[in-house]
Design an enzyme around this catalytic site. Structure first.
Site, PDB file in Angstrom:
ATOM      1  N   ASP A  94       0.714  -1.191  -0.065  1.00 40.53           N
ATOM      2  CA  ASP A  94      -0.128  -0.188   0.053  1.00 40.53           C
ATOM      3  C   ASP A  94       1.006   1.123   0.022  1.00 40.53           C
ATOM      4  O   ASP A  94       2.102   1.149   0.163  1.00 40.53           O
ATOM      5  CB  ASP A  94      -0.840   0.087   1.283  1.00 40.53           C
ATOM      6  CG  ASP A  94      -2.035  -0.871   1.180  1.00 40.53           C
ATOM      7  OD1 ASP A  94      -2.366  -1.213  -0.092  1.00 40.53           O
ATOM      8  OD2 ASP A  94      -2.659  -1.293   2.171  1.00 40.53           O
ATOM      9  N   TYR A 153       6.769 -10.085   6.856  1.00 36.84           N
ATOM     10  CA  TYR A 153       6.583  -8.629   7.119  1.00 36.84           C
ATOM     11  C   TYR A 153       7.042  -8.186   8.571  1.00 36.84           C
ATOM     12  O   TYR A 153       6.965  -9.068   9.609  1.00 36.84           O
ATOM     13  CB  TYR A 153       4.974  -8.183   7.128  1.00 36.84           C
ATOM     14  CG  TYR A 153       4.558  -8.078   5.582  1.00 36.84           C
ATOM     15  CD1 TYR A 153       4.432  -7.012   4.944  1.00 36.84           C
ATOM     16  CD2 TYR A 153       3.794  -9.210   5.088  1.00 36.84           C
ATOM     17  CE1 TYR A 153       4.153  -6.616   3.465  1.00 36.84           C
ATOM     18  CE2 TYR A 153       3.302  -9.024   3.779  1.00 36.84           C
ATOM     19  CZ  TYR A 153       3.557  -7.882   3.024  1.00 36.84           C
ATOM     20  OH  TYR A 153       2.857  -7.890   1.530  1.00 36.84           O
TER      21      TYR A 153
END
Length: 323
Positions: A94, A153
């Protein structure tokens, strides 16, 4: 197979030198030799970027994205059209999200005998907040997205009364004192195969993704004021990581108990999570650390050029006479 040495695209040359800040010498341009062949060649990129000023990975003309910047540079070097390159990334991060180990692949109708100068020219054309760390040939079976078996992540939280100005772009500031032990206990409850529908925002263009995902580890590491939440999983739904982190922050504040995690998972309803934390954790604390692949898909093709990890500059010693 015949070898030809074409002229370098004019867009790369200005007054006899590369328009790249690297200023690659003309002698090194021979390593950008194209070997003519009727087949297609696939190439793998490992990319790092600071996502602060970009509108995410996915291509769009404006505002700039990581994919659009990479394609612009590749088009200049290869003289191919965007639709011919077929650049595909492992994950569509994003806006504001960073990466150390994003992976992508693209194709060309020609081979290269060496990748070092290609690599240097690519980084020279890219903005300073995007860097290709590795460039290699790939087997036809390799796919940046579908060959992956897990992604890692990391979310960083700076937990102190005031924000370290050097961390402000890469960590979320939380002035509430967080209980790392409680967060660690709750994070372990995400491990395993679960339906993560309750932790997914409405999807973008993925159709109806499989909500069953496997989390292999979810570590909470405390380093002074910096908390690192590192999660590895088979895949993640849209904004799943940031939603999980948002709930862990509430648990770290001791506003919620860790048993809220299995309860919310069981509901498979995003509206239930919204009762406890309405917004995902901010994007700038998140970084795609690495993408892990099936071993057979990482094998190098036969007769391919050596993988490029970049090259160090060297100084030619100057021999001066003694007086």
């Amino acid at each position: 197979m015949s070898c030809v040495t074409p002229a370098l695209p004019p867009s790369l040359i200005t007054n006899g030198s590369l328009s790249s800040p690297q200023n690659i010498s003309m002698a090194n341009l021979n390593s950008l030799v194209k070997v003519s062949d009727s087949g297609a060649y696939k190439w793998r990129l490992v990319i790092a970027y600071d996502g602060t000023r970009f509108a995410g990975w996915q291509y769009q003309e404006s505002p700039p994205t990581i994919q659009s910047m990479l394609e612009k540079a590749l088009i200049q070097i290869t003289e191919l059209e965007r639709k011919e390159l077929h650049l595909i990334g492992a994950g569509r991060t994003d806006a504001g999200v960073h990466a150390w180990g994003q992976v992508a692949h693209f194709v060309t109708p020609f081979n290269y005998t060496s990748l070092d100068s290609f690599h240097a020219a690519l980084n020279g054309l890219l903005p300073k907040d995007i860097r290709v760390r590795e460039l290699s040939a790939a087997v036809p079976e390799f796919h940046a997205r579908f060959s992956a078996h897990s992604k890692v992540y990391r979310y960083q939280i700076y937990n102190d009364t005031f924000m370290d100005p050097f961390q402000r772009h890469w960590a979320y500031h939380c002035a509430y004192k967080l209980n790392a032990s409680k967060m660690r206990e709750a994070a372990n409850l995400f491990v395993g195969m679960h339906d993560f529908s309750a932790f997914a925002n409405a999807t973008r263009e993925d159709g109806l993704p499989d909500p069953l995902k496997t989390i292999s580890r979810f570590d909470v590491i405390q380093m002074g004021s910096l908390l690192q939440l590192e999660v590895e999983g088979s895949g993640f739904l849209y904004r799943q990581v940031r939603n999980m982190v948002a709930l862990l922050i509430q648990i770290g504040k001791e506003a919620l108990d860790s048993d809220i995690v299995p309860m919310i998972l069981e509901t498979k309803d995003r509206r239930v999570l919204a009762k406890y934390t309405s917004l995902p954790a901010p994007p700038h604390g998140l970084c795609l650390v690495s993408v892990k692949y099936k071993e057979d898909h990482l094998k190098l093709p036969l007769d391919c050029p050596v993988t490029s990890f970049g090259r160090h500059h060297t100084i030619t010693k100057c021999k001066l006479p003694f007086y």
